[in-house]
Design an enzyme around this catalytic site. Structure first.
Site, short mmCIF file in Angstrom:
data_model
loop_
_atom_site.label_atom_id
_atom_site.label_comp_id
_atom_site.label_asym_id
_atom_site.label_seq_id
_atom_site.Cartn_x
_atom_site.Cartn_y
_atom_site.Cartn_z
N GLY A 386 10.27 12.52 -39.43
CA GLY A 386 9.82 13.87 -39.73
C GLY A 386 10.29 14.83 -38.65
O GLY A 386 10.93 14.42 -37.67
N VAL A 390 5.42 16.81 -34.59
CA VAL A 390 4.34 16.53 -35.52
C VAL A 390 3.47 15.36 -35.06
O VAL A 390 2.52 14.99 -35.75
CB VAL A 390 4.88 16.26 -36.95
CG1 VAL A 390 5.52 17.51 -37.51
CG2 VAL A 390 5.85 15.09 -36.95
N GLY A 391 3.79 14.75 -33.93
CA GLY A 391 2.92 13.71 -33.36
C GLY A 391 3.35 12.29 -33.65
O GLY A 391 2.53 11.38 -33.65
N SER A 711 20.38 22.08 -52.72
CA SER A 711 19.12 22.47 -53.35
C SER A 711 19.09 23.93 -53.80
O SER A 711 18.15 24.34 -54.48
CB SER A 711 17.95 22.20 -52.40
OG SER A 711 18.07 22.97 -51.22
N LYS A 754 8.76 22.80 -48.41
CA LYS A 754 9.15 23.97 -49.22
C LYS A 754 7.94 24.63 -49.87
O LYS A 754 7.86 25.86 -49.97
CB LYS A 754 10.17 23.53 -50.28
CG LYS A 754 11.52 23.14 -49.69
CD LYS A 754 12.46 22.60 -50.76
CE LYS A 754 13.81 22.22 -50.14
NZ LYS A 754 14.75 21.67 -51.14
#
Length: 826
Positions: A386, A390-391, A711, A754
């Site tokens: 990720g 974020v840890g 995308s 998103k």
């Protein structure tokens, strides 16, 4: 009777100088023809053996021995001289003494300049000690004198034996550096055979036990034979040593000199009871008996210990070998910590340390549950991937705390040498094991939680590919026999719980990725960041800056303002820095004025602490312009909205211009979208000749930022359709999806990020590929609240949802027929 006196300084094997005096050489038998009492004073000697007829100086130190010597000298009485079995014994008794000895008389007592007392003894007759009769003030004992079996004076064989002993003794003295030059001269001039044999027995540096053996022999002929055997051996050894020294002296350098000195030190240490090297090796052998390893590893270890014993300490190989053995002993062979299998406690620990991250917590609890049921299992290989902050790494520490295991973190960022994982072969100087083995030694346990941080940053060069070395480490079927090049024996890693972290899976080789269980750690929404800051970051920064819990308060609305206006990230690392900056400024103000001017930081105060807002979130900009469509994009710091703009200009037509720092894939998406619209112009009621008279320009704002990926395919197609029809796009709508030349809409990734970006921007409806429906179903309802999703399979469905029937206010008339009529009129 002919008298001669010979004095020669001789050094015994312990380096003590003593004088040898040969007296009464003409008739030694006269010394033996004496009458002595049955009980005599006993003088115990250390490492010295006195033979009949020989003078020998002895340094006397014991109080009891000094009393004995002075009293015997005064009375001119005989004493019995015996040798101790162990030189260190201070108060010897019968069992501590050799029973064979010599009756002697004291010739002289000398007070030496160094305050010691030296006694000159002369041996007279052999005797045997039967018992100790008294111990005070000195030893006294019952003795029995022993007779000598003397050969006939005309025994030629005996004389030949004596001459052989004399010659060998002279050779020994000349080949040894332990005797002064006149020693050989003294030996040559002794003519009494009996005295010569006893003289040699007393003064040559033979072993104590051999001297006792010689003294015990009753027959002078047999004693001479045994002496000849010993002399032969000693002469051969001395000559070999002299020969080696002569050859070595021809070309001896510093290293050889040091080696020779070390050998001499080793010999001395052996005589004194062993040196440091032997003690260290012996300690290793003892420690090896307590280590839990299999027979193969144990055999290999003992073989290497034997090799170390044969290696010289000054050799470069010695330190390598010693380091290898110490590493083997330091490893936690068969040592495991006990897992805490209390699921409620584990869940509590994980929730306390981390807010959110439900998938990861669920996977850890599943592992604990299976371990509790089965009792033993191979640890899983987990890869947390990720965006930064974020840890992922700190989660590994929480896992270790929940399991009550040891925690190890190994950073793989920039590692490009395979030896970092597998180690070097121990044949190299400076060889060492790999980081896996090193960290297990540091942990002291064979089942720690092992964090492989930034596994996607591993690189390969001419020194090998570390990612290939990790294949064995991270394969549960192979890591039971992990082979480190330095250890050169198998080590079991199956109980280690490996947790890898990565930002981007695309850079991890396929085979390595296949061995890991992938768990996505996605970014946080604003609400989650506020909770993380309130529970963890603010208390942590308060403590780091020397403040108490209630000194400064940062309420939720202030935290939200920091998140929205001063950070742009998926994680909370930047948020932590901003909170720290606020508290540092407050600490400075307190240090200056003695009080906190603001105990509660409000949103309006942020300008004072952090300056002007650094970011403004992209907001939905309305649908007043044709060709402007809102798309959704994923970046390394989370989701973002982006706008695709299309404009038309008169020209020869057929020209497509793309700007906005677009990558190849994104450019191809724009070309695909245009070709699809050209092929299906009737779908939008477009005149096919319009493409010959109008040039098309597609732009994606923020041109300084590189953009790529498929995308934006349906976003570009919708933008082109809106521009060519001049119709409005549905309000508060965003979209993401890949387009094919047939118009099929394909799924894309980063859906959660998103969606968060869409919510922040005020979007109400989102168009997605039908195949992304499964991704939406995995997301918690809190993230989906207030959004409507449209799942499509074809671009026609996108147009039907996105394009309205309403024209924009300043619509361009693109009618080709009207243009032709105007040209004809002109």
């Amino acid at each position: 009777m002919k008298k001669r006196n010979y004095l020669s300084d001789v050094e015994d094997r312990n380096g003590n100088a003593f004088s040898v005096i040969a007296d009464f050489e003409g008739n030694e038998e006269q010394l033996m023809d004496i009458e002595v009492e049955e009980v005599l004073p006993i003088l115990p000697l250390r490492n010295m053996v006195l033979f009949p007829g020989v003078f020998m100086p002895v340094s006397v130190g014991r109080t009891s021995s000094l009393k004995l010597v002075r009293e015997a000298e005064k009375k001119k009485s005989y004493i019995a001289v015996v040798c101790q079995k162990v030189a260190e014994t201070e108060t010897p008794m019968l069992d501590d003494l050799h029973t064979i000895g010599t009756v002697a008389k004291i010739v002289r007592v000398l007070e030496m300049p160094d305050q010691t007392t030296t006694v000159i003894l002369q041996g007279s007759k052999r005797m045997e000690l039967k018992e100790i009769t008294d111990t005070t003030p000195y030893l006294r004992g019952r003795i029995a004198t022993l007779n000598e079996e003397l050969p006939d004076k005309n025994d030629k064989e005996f004389h030949a034996l004596v001459e052989a002993c004399k010659d060998l003794t002279v050779r020994y003295i000349k080949s040894s550096d332990m005797f002064p030059q006149d020693s050989a001269f003294a030996i040559k001039n002794i003519t009494n055979p009996m005295f010569l044999v006893d003289f040699i027995c007393t003064n040559l540096p033979l072993k104590k036990d051999e001297k006792i053996e010689l003294l015990r022999i009753d027959s002078l002929r047999a004693r001479t034979y045994r002496l000849l055997e010993i002399l032969n051996r000693e002469v051969q050894l001395a000559e070999i040593k002299e020969s080696i020294q002569m050859r070595a002296r021809e070309d001896i350098d510093q290293q050889q000199r040091e080696y020779f000195l070390q050998q001499q030190i080793k010999t001395i240490q052996d005589e004194l009871g062993g040196g440091g090297q032997e003690q260290e090796i012996e300690e290793m052998r003892k420690k090896a008996e307590t280590v839990k390893w299999n027979e193969e590893v144990k055999t290999s270890f003992l073989k290497e210990v034997d090799k170390l014993e044969r290696t010289h300490p000054q050799s470069p190989d010695y330190s390598v070998q010693l380091n290898y053995l110490q590493t083997m002993l330091s490893l936690p062979w068969g040592i495991y910590t006990t897992d805490n299998l209390n699921l409620a406690n584990a869940e509590k620990t994980l929730n306390k340390d981390h807010y959110g991250l439900e998938k990861v917590k669920e996977r850890i609890l599943e592992h604990l549950a299976v371990l509790k049921l089965k009792g033993d299992m191979k640890s899983p290989i987990i890869c947390l991937y990720g965006p930064p902050g974020v840890g992922k790494t700190s989660l590994g520490r929480s896992i270790a705390a929940a399991l009550k295991r040891k925690y190890i973190r190994m950073s793989l960022g920039g590692v490009h040498d395979e030896a970092e994982i597998r180690g070097h072969r121990k044949t190299y100087i400076g060889a060492m094991p790999g980081q896996i083995i090193k960290n297990l030694i540091k942990a002291g346990s064979s089942n720690p939680v092992f964090i492989l941080d930034e596994i996607d940053k591993v690189s390969a060069d001419r020194q090998g590919d570390p990612s290939s070395a990790l294949l064995e480490v991270l394969d549960p079927e192979q890591n039971t026999t992990f082979h480190d090049n330095f250890l050169d024996v198998d080590y079991d890693l199956s109980k280690v719980m490996f947790v890898a972290t990565a930002n981007n899976l695309n850079t991890i080789p396929g085979p390595l990725l296949d061995r890991m269980e992938l768990i996505e750690v996605s970014g946080y929404i604003t609400e989650e960041k506020i909770e993380i800051a309130r529970r963890h970051l603010v208390p942590k920064e308060l403590e780091a800056n020397g403040m108490k819990k209630n000194d400064i308060k940062i309420p939720k609305n202030t935290l939200e303002a920091i998140i929205e206006n001063y950070t742009r990230e998926s994680g909370v690392r930047e948020l932590e820095k901003k909170i720290g900056k606020i508290l540092r400024k407050s600490a400075r103000q307190y240090a200056t004025d003695g009080y906190f001017a603001k105990t509660e930081i409000k949103p309006g105060d942020l300008y004072e602490f952090l300056g002007a807002p650094e970011y403004t979130r992209d907001k939905y900009q309305g649908n007043e312009y044709a060709g402007v469509v809102t798309g959704l994009a994923w970046t390394a710091v989370g989701g973002e909205i982006l706008f695709v703009e299309t404009s038309l200009s008169r020209g020869k037509g057929g020209r497509l211009t793309l700007t906005g720092n677009l990558g190849d894939v994104m450019k191809e998406s724009a070309m695909l979208a245009l070709e699809y619209i050209k092929a299906h112009a009737s779908l939008l009621n477009l005149d096919e000749e319009i493409f010959d008279n109008w040039n098309i320009h597609v732009h994606v704002p923020e041109g300084a930022i590189p953009k790529d990926g498929p995308s934006a395919g349906i976003t570009m197609a919708t933008s082109l359709a809106s521009a060519l029809t001049q119709k409005k796009v549905k309000a508060n709508l965003a979209m993401t999806g890949e387009i094919t030349l047939r118009g099929k809409v394909l799924p894309v990734g980063g859906i959660k990020e998103k969606i968060l970006a869409a919510k922040r921007a005020g979007i109400k409806e989102i168009i997605l590929s039908d195949e992304n429906r499964k991704n939406i179903e995995e997301i918690q309802d809190i993230y989906l609240k207030g959004l409507t999703f449209h799942y499509v399979k074809d671009i026609k469905e996108v147009f039907a949802i996105a394009l309205t029937d309403e024209k924009v206010a300043d619509a361009i008339d693109l009618s080709v027929k009207k243009e032709k009529t105007e040209k004809q009129e002109k």
